[in-house]
Design a protein around this motif. Structure first.
Motif, PDB file in Angstrom:
ATOM      1  N   VAL A   1     -27.859 -57.810 -12.713  1.00  0.00           N
ATOM      2  CA  VAL A   1     -26.697 -57.940 -13.599  1.00  0.00           C
ATOM      3  C   VAL A   1     -27.152 -57.978 -15.052  1.00  0.00           C
ATOM      4  CG1 VAL A   1     -24.749 -59.410 -14.213  1.00  0.00           C
ATOM      5  CG2 VAL A   1     -25.355 -59.109 -11.811  1.00  0.00           C
ATOM      6  N   SER A   2     -28.232 -58.724 -15.317  1.00  0.00           N
ATOM      7  CA  SER A   2     -28.762 -58.788 -16.682  1.00  0.00           C
ATOM      8  C   SER A   2     -29.293 -57.434 -17.142  1.00  0.00           C
ATOM      9  CB  SER A   2     -29.869 -59.838 -16.767  1.00  0.00           C
ATOM     10  OG  SER A   2     -29.352 -61.142 -16.578  1.00  0.00           O
ATOM     11  N   LEU A   3     -29.875 -56.670 -16.223  1.00  0.00           N
ATOM     12  CA  LEU A   3     -30.350 -55.330 -16.576  1.00  0.00           C
ATOM     13  C   LEU A   3     -29.178 -54.452 -17.009  1.00  0.00           C
ATOM     14  CD1 LEU A   3     -32.457 -53.083 -16.744  1.00  0.00           C
ATOM     15  CD2 LEU A   3     -32.141 -52.716 -14.282  1.00  0.00           C
ATOM     16  N   ILE A   4     -28.078 -54.517 -16.258  1.00  0.00           N
ATOM     17  CA  ILE A   4     -26.887 -53.751 -16.641  1.00  0.00           C
ATOM     18  C   ILE A   4     -26.367 -54.228 -17.993  1.00  0.00           C
ATOM     19  CG2 ILE A   4     -24.488 -53.249 -16.016  1.00  0.00           C
ATOM     20  CD1 ILE A   4     -25.347 -53.482 -13.081  1.00  0.00           C
ATOM     21  N   GLY A   5     -26.362 -55.554 -18.189  1.00  0.00           N
ATOM     22  CA  GLY A   5     -25.920 -56.098 -19.470  1.00  0.00           C
ATOM     23  C   GLY A   5     -26.791 -55.649 -20.622  1.00  0.00           C
ATOM     24  N   ALA A   6     -28.108 -55.605 -20.409  1.00  0.00           N
ATOM     25  CA  ALA A   6     -29.016 -55.171 -21.463  1.00  0.00           C
ATOM     26  C   ALA A   6     -28.797 -53.695 -21.803  1.00  0.00           C
ATOM     27  CB  ALA A   6     -30.463 -55.396 -21.027  1.00  0.00           C
ATOM     28  N   ILE A   7     -28.645 -52.862 -20.780  1.00  0.00           N
ATOM     29  CA  ILE A   7     -28.439 -51.426 -21.012  1.00  0.00           C
ATOM     30  C   ILE A   7     -27.126 -51.178 -21.754  1.00  0.00           C
ATOM     31  CG2 ILE A   7     -28.013 -49.217 -19.859  1.00  0.00           C
ATOM     32  CD1 ILE A   7     -29.929 -50.159 -17.645  1.00  0.00           C
ATOM     33  N   THR A   8     -26.065 -51.861 -21.337  1.00  0.00           N
ATOM     34  CA  THR A   8     -24.772 -51.648 -21.995  1.00  0.00           C
ATOM     35  C   THR A   8     -24.778 -52.171 -23.420  1.00  0.00           C
ATOM     36  OG1 THR A   8     -23.997 -53.714 -20.947  1.00  0.00           O
ATOM     37  CG2 THR A   8     -23.433 -51.636 -19.861  1.00  0.00           C
ATOM     38  N   ALA A   9     -25.489 -53.291 -23.687  1.00  0.00           N
ATOM     39  CA  ALA A   9     -25.568 -53.808 -25.055  1.00  0.00           C
ATOM     40  C   ALA A   9     -26.264 -52.822 -25.973  1.00  0.00           C
ATOM     41  CB  ALA A   9     -26.296 -55.152 -25.067  1.00  0.00           C
ATOM     42  N   VAL A  10     -27.410 -52.321 -25.528  1.00  0.00           N
ATOM     43  CA  VAL A  10     -28.118 -51.314 -26.318  1.00  0.00           C
ATOM     44  C   VAL A  10     -27.255 -50.060 -26.471  1.00  0.00           C
ATOM     45  CG1 VAL A  10     -30.148 -49.819 -26.400  1.00  0.00           C
ATOM     46  CG2 VAL A  10     -30.380 -52.184 -25.627  1.00  0.00           C
ATOM     47  N   GLY A  11     -26.521 -49.718 -25.413  1.00  0.00           N
ATOM     48  CA  GLY A  11     -25.688 -48.517 -25.438  1.00  0.00           C
ATOM     49  C   GLY A  11     -24.579 -48.585 -26.463  1.00  0.00           C
ATOM     50  N   TYR A  12     -23.780 -49.674 -26.445  1.00  0.00           N
ATOM     51  CA  TYR A  12     -22.659 -49.703 -27.400  1.00  0.00           C
ATOM     52  C   TYR A  12     -23.123 -49.964 -28.822  1.00  0.00           C
ATOM     53  CZ  TYR A  12     -22.228 -54.902 -27.375  1.00  0.00           C
ATOM     54  OH  TYR A  12     -22.439 -56.244 -27.504  1.00  0.00           O
ATOM     55  N   CYS A  13     -24.207 -50.743 -29.005  1.00  0.00           N
ATOM     56  CA  CYS A  13     -24.725 -50.930 -30.366  1.00  0.00           C
ATOM     57  C   CYS A  13     -25.171 -49.590 -30.957  1.00  0.00           C
ATOM     58  CB  CYS A  13     -25.888 -51.913 -30.360  1.00  0.00           C
ATOM     59  SG  CYS A  13     -25.415 -53.640 -30.113  1.00  0.00           S
ATOM     60  N   THR A  14     -25.886 -48.807 -30.154  1.00  0.00           N
ATOM     61  CA  THR A  14     -26.372 -47.511 -30.624  1.00  0.00           C
ATOM     62  C   THR A  14     -25.223 -46.536 -30.857  1.00  0.00           C
ATOM     63  OG1 THR A  14     -28.419 -47.865 -29.366  1.00  0.00           O
ATOM     64  CG2 THR A  14     -27.944 -45.619 -30.124  1.00  0.00           C
ATOM     65  N   LEU A  15     -24.273 -46.497 -29.919  1.00  0.00           N
ATOM     66  CA  LEU A  15     -23.132 -45.591 -30.070  1.00  0.00           C
ATOM     67  C   LEU A  15     -22.345 -45.877 -31.336  1.00  0.00           C
ATOM     68  CD1 LEU A  15     -21.509 -45.067 -26.537  1.00  0.00           C
ATOM     69  CD2 LEU A  15     -22.281 -43.305 -28.128  1.00  0.00           C
ATOM     70  N   ILE A  16     -22.113 -47.154 -31.610  1.00  0.00           N
ATOM     71  CA  ILE A  16     -21.282 -47.518 -32.756  1.00  0.00           C
ATOM     72  C   ILE A  16     -21.917 -47.073 -34.064  1.00  0.00           C
ATOM     73  CG2 ILE A  16     -20.409 -49.477 -34.089  1.00  0.00           C
ATOM     74  CD1 ILE A  16     -19.802 -50.866 -31.435  1.00  0.00           C
ATOM     75  N   TRP A  17     -23.207 -47.382 -34.259  1.00  0.00           N
ATOM     76  CA  TRP A  17     -23.786 -47.018 -35.552  1.00  0.00           C
ATOM     77  C   TRP A  17     -24.083 -45.516 -35.642  1.00  0.00           C
ATOM     78  CZ3 TRP A  17     -28.492 -44.754 -36.397  1.00  0.00           C
ATOM     79  CH2 TRP A  17     -29.505 -44.924 -35.455  1.00  0.00           C
ATOM     80  N   VAL A  18     -24.370 -44.860 -34.518  1.00  0.00           N
ATOM     81  CA  VAL A  18     -24.608 -43.414 -34.555  1.00  0.00           C
ATOM     82  C   VAL A  18     -23.315 -42.660 -34.861  1.00  0.00           C
ATOM     83  CG1 VAL A  18     -25.186 -41.417 -33.132  1.00  0.00           C
ATOM     84  CG2 VAL A  18     -26.666 -43.422 -33.096  1.00  0.00           C
ATOM     85  N   ILE A  19     -22.206 -43.032 -34.186  1.00  0.00           N
ATOM     86  CA  ILE A  19     -20.921 -42.379 -34.456  1.00  0.00           C
ATOM     87  C   ILE A  19     -20.529 -42.577 -35.926  1.00  0.00           C
ATOM     88  CG2 ILE A  19     -18.442 -42.447 -33.967  1.00  0.00           C
ATOM     89  CD1 ILE A  19     -19.142 -43.154 -31.081  1.00  0.00           C
ATOM     90  N   SER A  20     -20.689 -43.815 -36.407  1.00  0.00           N
ATOM     91  CA  SER A  20     -20.332 -44.090 -37.805  1.00  0.00           C
ATOM     92  C   SER A  20     -21.207 -43.304 -38.762  1.00  0.00           C
ATOM     93  CB  SER A  20     -20.456 -45.592 -38.082  1.00  0.00           C
ATOM     94  OG  SER A  20     -19.592 -46.347 -37.235  1.00  0.00           O
ATOM     95  N   LEU A  21     -22.495 -43.192 -38.427  1.00  0.00           N
ATOM     96  CA  LEU A  21     -23.410 -42.463 -39.308  1.00  0.00           C
ATOM     97  C   LEU A  21     -23.087 -40.973 -39.335  1.00  0.00           C
ATOM     98  CD1 LEU A  21     -25.965 -42.824 -41.087  1.00  0.00           C
ATOM     99  CD2 LEU A  21     -27.317 -42.280 -39.059  1.00  0.00           C
ATOM    100  N   VAL A  22     -22.754 -40.426 -38.173  1.00  0.00           N
ATOM    101  CA  VAL A  22     -22.412 -39.006 -38.099  1.00  0.00           C
ATOM    102  C   VAL A  22     -21.158 -38.707 -38.926  1.00  0.00           C
ATOM    103  CG1 VAL A  22     -21.605 -37.184 -36.551  1.00  0.00           C
ATOM    104  CG2 VAL A  22     -23.560 -38.606 -35.894  1.00  0.00           C
ATOM    105  N   LYS A  23     -20.194 -39.614 -38.900  1.00  0.00           N
ATOM    106  CA  LYS A  23     -18.958 -39.402 -39.657  1.00  0.00           C
ATOM    107  C   LYS A  23     -19.168 -39.572 -41.162  1.00  0.00           C
ATOM    108  CE  LYS A  23     -16.500 -38.418 -36.143  1.00  0.00           C
ATOM    109  NZ  LYS A  23     -15.989 -37.033 -35.968  1.00  0.00           N
ATOM    110  N   GLY A  24     -20.265 -40.228 -41.533  1.00  0.00           N
ATOM    111  CA  GLY A  24     -20.583 -40.344 -42.953  1.00  0.00           C
ATOM    112  C   GLY A  24     -19.945 -41.555 -43.610  1.00  0.00           C
ATOM    113  N   ARG A  25     -20.355 -41.778 -44.839  1.00  0.00           N
ATOM    114  CA  ARG A  25     -19.837 -42.925 -45.596  1.00  0.00           C
ATOM    115  C   ARG A  25     -18.357 -42.749 -45.918  1.00  0.00           C
ATOM    116  NH1 ARG A  25     -23.609 -43.944 -50.676  1.00  0.00           N
ATOM    117  NH2 ARG A  25     -23.336 -41.677 -50.861  1.00  0.00           N
TER     118      ARG A  25
END
Length: 513
Positions: A241-265
């Motif tokens: 369960v913790s492994l799934i939690g770790a993967i999803t945490a890294v996943g949404y943190c990365t998705l959020i800043w990557v999507i925002s970065l791609v869209k630009g300031r």
């Protein structure tokens, strides 16, 4: 409880312990350093041997532990409690648990601190806080087991009590630990329930009524799912369960800043720090921002518990694989937190929403110009992470609740009672989440309250337990960090209270959004 006598050519002390504990992995390698947690005066006593000192054929390096063996006692209750009933953990399990507990939704609020501290202040405070908390993590991993007493401290409060006594433990450590466990579970219900509603609206689109369930009902759905997972028996059993939690945490943190970065300031973005009109307000706002940074580094209240699930012996102490797992976990944590904080502030500047941070900014600024699949995937990862993180933060509370039963009844908690107790705890958190849905607005204040657990107490416990050379480098470093941590905590609490009173919060009791 049966008495188990080790068959050796010479007489050895008999140790009273439940069979499950005696045959646990922590005892199969060697009797050295494999004892369980600190015990009370009324705990099981080791019967005296017919010979004054058992003769063990061990190497000279074990002589201090040989002396401690006469003082060692096994706590029979540990074999029945969720934290320590299974001791077959390893470095991988430690990494999963540490990463799941060390990164979460609180990291998404870090750019909000930058709006007060600015570029230089924000980066410096984030870097110093990361190094500081990594150092205190190292101290706690080393303090878990004592070669002088032969004891293992598998719970934060046990180590604090052993260092400063039960009185100070109840006064200084009980409430911060309670918040970091039960309070985090409440916050996860709020986050998971509200994000579930958003996810349903994204998936549903125009084909159904997005308001078919009220926010309270979404909280209830999330809580029911969390209750089902909460029936896993012990901390080792939730490694997956913790492994799934770790993967999803890294996943949404990365998705959020990557999507925002791609869209630009954002257009006309500003990086000028927000400056309240008076010097006092500026100082309190800065301290409140530091509280947000401190609150991003959580999980120290679980480090000893995680290490308590690992076997340990003289030749193979648990601190070696534990520290290996912690180093890997916090390398990943740094790879998530720094891009979120720095990239989030670069993209949104002072227009970052104060409530929700990067997640709210993603919905507010990019919900229409971004693929609904990516927005929905981000929301789903947040929900899964909240459900899985609920388990590791709830486990110390389950352990404390069941400890009351085992100490009174001198037996393991029955399966049916365990289900009732864990369900009751989860729904108490559900009730608090409904009553105080604005808990996230108090991040700065709560960060100040919980700060000593991460930044100060480990330094003082090291000074008390290890007694480094007076006025030496280690002695000075721990005193400076410990006193600085306590001073920052008091200042942040005062600043958090002032900010709440001065700016106000939407205290919508029993009205979750």
């Amino acid at each position: 409880m049966d008495e188990v006598t080790e068959a050796t050519p010479t007489a050895t002390p008999r140790v009273v312990a439940p069979p499950a504990q005696f045959h646990s992995p922590s005892l199969t390698r060697s009797p050295l350093l494999s004892t369980d947690d600190r015990i009370e005066a009324a705990a099981c006593k080791t019967p005296k041997s017919s010979s004054p000192r058992p003769r063990f054929n061990i190497t000279p390096i074990g002589s201090p532990i040989r002396r401690a063996l006469n003082l060692t006692r096994l706590d029979p209750h540990d074999a029945w409690l969720p934290i320590t009933e299974s001791r077959n953990g390893n470095a991988f399990y430690a990494a999963f648990h540490t990463l799941c507990s060390g990164i979460g939704i609180q990291a998404l609020v870090l750019p909000v601190a930058f709006t007060i501290l600015g570029w230089a202040g924000g980066i410096i405070s984030l870097t110093v806080a990361f190094i500081w908390q990594l150092y205190t993590l190292y101290l706690m991993v080393q303090l878990h087991e004592s070669t002088e007493t032969g004891l293992r401290y598998s719970r934060y409060l046990h180590l604090f009590s052993a260092s400063f006594g039960n009185g100070l433990s109840r006064l200084l450590a009980f409430f911060p630990i309670l918040y970091l466990s039960a309070g985090t579970c409440v916050a996860l219900i709020i986050i998971g329930g509200s994000t579930s509603k958003t996810f349903f609206q994204i998936v549903c689109g125009t084909n159904c009524n997005p308001n078919s369930l009220t926010p309270i009902e979404w909280y209830l759905v999330f809580t029911c799912v969390a209750v089902l997972l909460a029936q896993l028996p012990n901390l080792n059993s939730i490694a997956g369960v913790s492994l799934i939690g770790a993967i999803t945490a890294v996943g949404y943190c990365t998705l959020i800043w990557v999507i925002s970065l791609v869209k630009g300031r954002l257009p006309h973005v500003s990086y000028d720090p927000i400056k309240p009109p008076t010097q006092l307000e500026r100082a309190f706002a800065a301290l409140n921002a530091l509280g947000i940074v401190a609150f991003a580094f959580r999980g120290h209240n679980l480090i000893l518990e995680i290490q308590g699930t690992m076997p340990s012996s003289e030749k193979h102490p648990s601190r070696v694989p534990m520290w290996r797992g912690v180093k890997f976990a916090y390398l990943v944590v740094a790879a998530c937190l720094f891009p979120l904080a720095i990239g989030g502030y670069w993209i949104y500047g002072v227009r970052i929403p104060s409530n929700g941070g990067m997640l709210t900014a993603l919905y507010a600024y990019h919900s229409r110009d971004t693929s609904q699949f990516l927005i929905g995937l981000t929301s789903l990862l947040v929900i899964i992470n909240a459900v899985t993180t609920f388990q590791i933060y709830g486990m110390p509370m389950f352990d404390s609740i069941e400890a009351c039963y085992t100490k009174r009844k001198k037996q393991a908690c029955p399966w049916w009672l365990r289900i009732i107790l864990r369900t009751a705890f989860s729904f108490i958190c559900f009730f608090v989440a409904i009553a105080i849905p604005f808990l996230g607005s108090l991040a700065g204040l709560i960060g100040g309250i919980a700060l000593p657990v991460t930044f100060a107490y480990p330094c003082f416990m090291w000074l008390k337990m290890k007694k480094p050379k007076k006025y030496g480098i280690v002695w000075l470093v721990n005193w400076v960090l410990g006193v600085s941590g306590m001073g920052l905590s008091f200042a942040m609490i005062a600043a958090g209270i002032y900010v709440v009173i001065n700016t106000g919060i939407q205290a919508s009791f029993f009205k979750p959004h």
